[in-house]
Design a protein around this motif. Sequence first.
Motif, PDB file in Angstrom:
ATOM      1  N   THR A  15      -3.423   5.337  -9.512  1.00 39.34           N
ATOM      2  CA  THR A  15      -3.349   5.153  -8.064  1.00 39.34           C
ATOM      3  C   THR A  15      -2.221   4.221  -7.659  1.00 39.34           C
ATOM      4  O   THR A  15      -2.001   3.998  -6.472  1.00 39.34           O
ATOM      5  CB  THR A  15      -4.667   4.585  -7.515  1.00 39.34           C
ATOM      6  N   ASP A  32      -2.357   1.112  -8.493  1.00 40.63           N
ATOM      7  CA  ASP A  32      -2.962  -0.214  -8.543  1.00 40.63           C
ATOM      8  C   ASP A  32      -2.643  -0.849  -9.893  1.00 40.63           C
ATOM      9  O   ASP A  32      -2.220  -0.160 -10.830  1.00 40.63           O
ATOM     10  CB  ASP A  32      -4.480  -0.107  -8.360  1.00 40.63           C
ATOM     11  N   LYS A  67       2.207   1.758  -3.493  1.00 45.82           N
ATOM     12  CA  LYS A  67       1.141   2.254  -4.358  1.00 45.82           C
ATOM     13  C   LYS A  67       0.951   3.748  -4.146  1.00 45.82           C
ATOM     14  O   LYS A  67       0.775   4.506  -5.104  1.00 45.82           O
ATOM     15  CB  LYS A  67      -0.171   1.507  -4.074  1.00 45.82           C
ATOM     16  N   GLY A  68       0.994   4.189  -2.888  1.00 43.78           N
ATOM     17  CA  GLY A  68       0.841   5.609  -2.583  1.00 43.78           C
ATOM     18  C   GLY A  68       1.952   6.454  -3.170  1.00 43.78           C
ATOM     19  O   GLY A  68       1.708   7.549  -3.688  1.00 43.78           O
ATOM     20  N   GLU A  89       0.829  -1.211   0.000  1.00 43.11           N
ATOM     21  CA  GLU A  89       0.000   0.000   0.000  1.00 43.11           C
ATOM     22  C   GLU A  89       0.866   1.266   0.000  1.00 43.11           C
ATOM     23  O   GLU A  89       0.540   2.247  -0.668  1.00 43.11           O
ATOM     24  CB  GLU A  89      -0.969  -0.001   1.185  1.00 43.11           C
ATOM     25  N   ALA A 138       1.336   6.728  -6.894  1.00 41.69           N
ATOM     26  CA  ALA A 138       0.237   7.667  -7.149  1.00 41.69           C
ATOM     27  C   ALA A 138       0.725   9.104  -7.010  1.00 41.69           C
ATOM     28  O   ALA A 138       0.336   9.985  -7.785  1.00 41.69           O
ATOM     29  CB  ALA A 138      -0.925   7.391  -6.190  1.00 41.69           C
ATOM     30  N   SER A 139       1.600   9.356  -6.042  1.00 39.34           N
ATOM     31  CA  SER A 139       2.169  10.687  -5.848  1.00 39.34           C
ATOM     32  C   SER A 139       3.026  11.098  -7.050  1.00 39.34           C
ATOM     33  O   SER A 139       2.984  12.250  -7.499  1.00 39.34           O
ATOM     34  CB  SER A 139       3.000  10.707  -4.562  1.00 39.34           C
ATOM     35  N   ASP A 147      -2.304   1.763 -12.952  1.00 37.15           N
ATOM     36  CA  ASP A 147      -3.167   2.936 -13.084  1.00 37.15           C
ATOM     37  C   ASP A 147      -2.629   4.102 -12.257  1.00 37.15           C
ATOM     38  O   ASP A 147      -1.586   3.998 -11.607  1.00 37.15           O
ATOM     39  CB  ASP A 147      -4.623   2.606 -12.757  1.00 37.15           C
TER      40      ASP A 147
END
Length: 164
Positions: free
Chosen positions: A103, A105, A12-13, A9, A16-17, A101
């Motif tokens: 995010t 994910d 993934k964060g 997680e 996304a950033s 994607d």
Amino acid sequence: MITKEQRIEALKGVLASLFASQRTLKSLAPQFKWAGLGNLLGDYGEFVAIEVYGLHPAPRGANGYDAMTSDGKKVQVKANFAASQIGFRGEADLLLCLKIDLTGDWTEIYYGDFGLVKNVARYSARDNKHMVPLTALRKIAEAGYVVTGPLPEVQETSGLEETI
């Protein structure tokens, strides 16, 4: 101690950033593409392959594959964000292609026989690699990992097909 799920997680964060930063760069200086993630995206794909799929890292300097299954099969891993096709070199037993994607994910596009994909791919002498459209990989996967008819042709693209 951080758990495997927490680490996934967190990564993934971070991804996304990075994508959010790219969108900001594009809005501040739209005359530039701000598209390259290169090895970062590939490393993330390999991380997912090892942590989520339970694969083992390939030995340093391995040629044509990125990971191995428990029974010793060689796996080439491809992570894709915006391109309509993937390019690959070398030989492996399996191909794992993931669509990443915004995010961080992912969706599995293809996880199957490498030779099957190589047989339907087009060779690009200019880039010295084989090219196959993601639509062809999806079609093979949906057909149960067999080629049942003509597949979409690879088309040359210029730039990003998706907005970050």
